[in-house]
Design a protein around this motif. Structure first.
Motif, PDB file in Angstrom:
ATOM      1  N   VAL A 185       0.830  -1.207   0.000  1.00  0.00           N
ATOM      2  CA  VAL A 185       0.000   0.000   0.000  1.00  0.00           C
ATOM      3  C   VAL A 185       0.864   1.256   0.000  1.00  0.00           C
ATOM      4  N   THR A 186       1.865   1.290   0.880  1.00  0.00           N
ATOM      5  CA  THR A 186       2.634   2.520   1.091  1.00  0.00           C
ATOM      6  C   THR A 186       3.853   2.647   0.184  1.00  0.00           C
TER       7      THR A 186
ATOM      8  N   ASP B 207     -10.124  -2.997  -2.863  1.00  0.00           N
ATOM      9  CA  ASP B 207     -11.191  -3.978  -3.063  1.00  0.00           C
ATOM     10  C   ASP B 207     -11.183  -5.021  -1.951  1.00  0.00           C
ATOM     11  N   GLU B 208     -12.345  -5.252  -1.362  1.00  0.00           N
ATOM     12  CA  GLU B 208     -12.530  -6.238  -0.298  1.00  0.00           C
ATOM     13  C   GLU B 208     -11.567  -5.978   0.868  1.00  0.00           C
ATOM     14  N   ILE B 209     -11.656  -4.777   1.387  1.00  0.00           N
ATOM     15  CA  ILE B 209     -10.717  -4.336   2.430  1.00  0.00           C
ATOM     16  C   ILE B 209     -10.807  -5.195   3.682  1.00  0.00           C
ATOM     17  N   ASN B 210     -11.963  -5.787   3.934  1.00  0.00           N
ATOM     18  CA  ASN B 210     -12.098  -6.571   5.167  1.00  0.00           C
ATOM     19  C   ASN B 210     -11.630  -8.013   5.027  1.00  0.00           C
ATOM     20  N   ARG B 211     -10.830  -8.310   3.982  1.00  0.00           N
ATOM     21  CA  ARG B 211     -10.206  -9.626   3.863  1.00  0.00           C
ATOM     22  C   ARG B 211      -8.718  -9.590   4.220  1.00  0.00           C
ATOM     23  N   THR B 212      -8.160  -8.409   4.397  1.00  0.00           N
ATOM     24  CA  THR B 212      -6.724  -8.316   4.638  1.00  0.00           C
ATOM     25  C   THR B 212      -6.428  -8.212   6.127  1.00  0.00           C
ATOM     26  N   SER B 213      -5.138  -8.192   6.478  1.00  0.00           N
ATOM     27  CA  SER B 213      -4.731  -8.190   7.883  1.00  0.00           C
ATOM     28  C   SER B 213      -4.950  -6.820   8.517  1.00  0.00           C
ATOM     29  N   SER B 214      -5.012  -6.796   9.827  1.00  0.00           N
ATOM     30  CA  SER B 214      -5.183  -5.540  10.561  1.00  0.00           C
ATOM     31  C   SER B 214      -4.008  -4.599  10.331  1.00  0.00           C
ATOM     32  N   LYS B 215      -2.808  -5.147  10.188  1.00  0.00           N
ATOM     33  CA  LYS B 215      -1.623  -4.315   9.968  1.00  0.00           C
ATOM     34  C   LYS B 215      -1.721  -3.568   8.632  1.00  0.00           C
ATOM     35  N   THR B 216      -2.183  -4.253   7.598  1.00  0.00           N
ATOM     36  CA  THR B 216      -2.332  -3.608   6.294  1.00  0.00           C
ATOM     37  C   THR B 216      -3.457  -2.577   6.325  1.00  0.00           C
ATOM     38  N   GLN B 217      -4.549  -2.908   7.013  1.00  0.00           N
ATOM     39  CA  GLN B 217      -5.638  -1.938   7.177  1.00  0.00           C
ATOM     40  C   GLN B 217      -5.143  -0.683   7.889  1.00  0.00           C
ATOM     41  N   SER B 218      -4.292  -0.850   8.885  1.00  0.00           N
ATOM     42  CA  SER B 218      -3.754   0.301   9.618  1.00  0.00           C
ATOM     43  C   SER B 218      -2.877   1.173   8.729  1.00  0.00           C
TER      44      SER B 218
ATOM     45  N   GLU C  62      -3.605   5.171   7.920  1.00  0.00           N
ATOM     46  CA  GLU C  62      -2.680   6.295   8.082  1.00  0.00           C
ATOM     47  C   GLU C  62      -2.648   7.168   6.827  1.00  0.00           C
ATOM     48  N   VAL C  63      -2.638   6.537   5.669  1.00  0.00           N
ATOM     49  CA  VAL C  63      -2.637   7.310   4.423  1.00  0.00           C
ATOM     50  C   VAL C  63      -3.918   8.118   4.301  1.00  0.00           C
ATOM     51  N   MET C  64      -5.054   7.503   4.648  1.00  0.00           N
ATOM     52  CA  MET C  64      -6.340   8.196   4.571  1.00  0.00           C
ATOM     53  C   MET C  64      -6.384   9.395   5.497  1.00  0.00           C
ATOM     54  N   GLU C  65      -5.855   9.234   6.691  1.00  0.00           N
ATOM     55  CA  GLU C  65      -5.935  10.299   7.696  1.00  0.00           C
ATOM     56  C   GLU C  65      -4.929  11.412   7.439  1.00  0.00           C
ATOM     57  N   GLU C  66      -3.712  11.042   7.086  1.00  0.00           N
ATOM     58  CA  GLU C  66      -2.642  12.031   6.980  1.00  0.00           C
ATOM     59  C   GLU C  66      -2.494  12.611   5.578  1.00  0.00           C
ATOM     60  N   GLY C  67      -2.951  11.879   4.561  1.00  0.00           N
ATOM     61  CA  GLY C  67      -2.748  12.341   3.187  1.00  0.00           C
ATOM     62  C   GLY C  67      -1.292  12.279   2.774  1.00  0.00           C
ATOM     63  N   SER C  68      -0.545  11.433   3.454  1.00  0.00           N
ATOM     64  CA  SER C  68       0.878  11.300   3.140  1.00  0.00           C
ATOM     65  C   SER C  68       1.343   9.901   3.513  1.00  0.00           C
ATOM     66  N   ILE C  69       2.527   9.544   3.008  1.00  0.00           N
ATOM     67  CA  ILE C  69       3.111   8.229   3.247  1.00  0.00           C
ATOM     68  C   ILE C  69       4.522   8.419   3.782  1.00  0.00           C
TER      69      ILE C  69
ATOM     70  N   LEU D  29     -14.344  -7.958  10.806  1.00  0.00           N
ATOM     71  CA  LEU D  29     -14.863  -6.619  11.060  1.00  0.00           C
ATOM     72  C   LEU D  29     -13.746  -5.577  10.997  1.00  0.00           C
ATOM     73  N   LEU D  30     -14.015  -4.461  10.363  1.00  0.00           N
ATOM     74  CA  LEU D  30     -13.086  -3.338  10.429  1.00  0.00           C
ATOM     75  C   LEU D  30     -13.200  -2.702  11.808  1.00  0.00           C
ATOM     76  N   PRO D  31     -12.092  -2.236  12.379  1.00  0.00           N
ATOM     77  CA  PRO D  31     -12.169  -1.567  13.684  1.00  0.00           C
ATOM     78  C   PRO D  31     -12.958  -0.270  13.586  1.00  0.00           C
ATOM     79  N   GLU D  32     -13.576   0.120  14.710  1.00  0.00           N
ATOM     80  CA  GLU D  32     -14.384   1.345  14.726  1.00  0.00           C
ATOM     81  C   GLU D  32     -13.582   2.561  14.277  1.00  0.00           C
ATOM     82  N   SER D  33     -12.291   2.599  14.655  1.00  0.00           N
ATOM     83  CA  SER D  33     -11.469   3.757  14.301  1.00  0.00           C
ATOM     84  C   SER D  33     -11.323   3.899  12.801  1.00  0.00           C
TER      85      SER D  33
END
Length: 309
Positions: free
Chosen positions: A74-75, A102-113, A117-124, A153-157
């Motif tokens: 991702v990064t 695509d199908e974000i809830n099939r990957t690991s929590s680390k990759t989702q995190s 970060e990219v979504m929140e910060e707009g940077s890598i 499940l995706l985390p609430e955050s």
């Protein structure tokens, strides 16, 4: 406003019968928010994202999220170049204007995190070096219904970082026939014309940001969120981030309607799309067969809307 309407017209060439979903995606993009599409496979989620990318001349990348996808996919990552003696940055999939996860809830929590970060910060940030993603930047993530094989499940955050959660649903018979007929000779995506450049779209976002919101309308939005935090069947209500997203989406809805100010109807029209995925029911609510959207419908009936002349 006319350009935004023309973009939606181009997208409707390939996405049949889903005008409300297209309008909600357009609002979210104008409000500079990320979009979660929660639906079954094969109803046109990827096609819609591609159509928006073509109509807006966006750099577009798609990644299929599977359990073996790594955060560096991702990064991006650094690779040592023996000729220069330096590390070179190899961009990841998120280094684009429009990233379809695509199908974000099939990957690991680390990759989702990493994506969070990219979504929140707009940077890598890779090896201590921070690089901004292109501007504008959106994530359109698709999620299979919870309970499908291999989902989690995706985390609430992370759910809270998505401005809206939408569902396209099946087409009716007439719409499905139209889809079949339109694909007999060629791919309809080929007919989508460029309407606007990314730089021009940034100006539209600035215009949306300038849409006026009165104190009464702000209080109405806050009151709706407060209702969710005190209801007997809700365990987790709408956060202040959710209230901000609600107002931003309402400003975009007003802009698309040709107005330079927000009225309570704009808040009401986007309330469920913005807030349903931020609301978690408690055991009582689940036992009684309630849903987040049904409770939010009750909120719209019980919280008095201000009169705006």
């Amino acid at each position: 406003m006319e350009k935004a309407i023309q973009i939606m017209k181009e997208v409707r060439k390939v996405v049949v019968g889903k005008d409300r979903t297209i309008g909600s995606v357009m609002c979210a993009m104008l409000a500079d928010g990320h979009i979660l599409l929660e639906d079954i496979p094969g109803v046109g989620k990827t096609t819609m994202a591609l159509a928006f990318a073509r109509a807006m001349e966006l750099s577009f990348k798609r990644m299929q999220f599977t359990p073996d996808v790594m955060p560096t996919d991702v990064t991006g990552y650094s690779l040592y170049n023996r000729q220069t003696g330096q590390n070179e940055y190899i961009p990841g999939a998120a280094m684009c204007n429009l990233f379809l996860a695509d199908e974000i809830n099939r990957t690991s929590s680390k990759t989702q995190s990493a994506l969070l970060e990219v979504m929140e910060e707009g940077s890598i940030t890779v090896d201590g070096v921070t690089r901004a993603v292109p501007n504008p930047f959106w994530v359109i993530a698709t999620q299979n219904p919870v309970g499908s094989a291999g989902t989690q499940l995706l985390p609430e955050s992370q759910m809270d970082r998505f401005m809206v959660c939408l569902s396209m649903g099946y087409p009716d018979v007439k719409e499905e026939v139209s889809i079949i007929q339109s694909r007999q000779a060629k791919n309809p995506l080929e007919s989508v014309q460029k309407v606007i450049t990314p730089v021009e779209f940034l100006e539209m976002q600035r215009q949306v940001n300038d849409v006026y919101v009165s104190d009464l309308v702000c209080e109405y939005a806050a009151s709706l969120s407060a209702w969710t935090r005190s209801h007997a069947m809700i365990r987790l209500g709408v956060s202040p981030r959710g209230t901000l997203a609600l107002v931003r989406m309402a400003k975009a809805a007003a802009y698309l309607a040709g107005k330079d100010y927000v009225v309570p109807e704009n808040i009401q029209s986007v309330f469920q799309d913005v807030c349903a995925h931020r609301v978690l029911l408690n055991s009582r609510g689940r036992v009684e067969g309630m849903t987040a959207r049904s409770l939010l419908e009750t909120a719209l009936k019980e919280v008095p809307a201000p009169g705006v002349g």
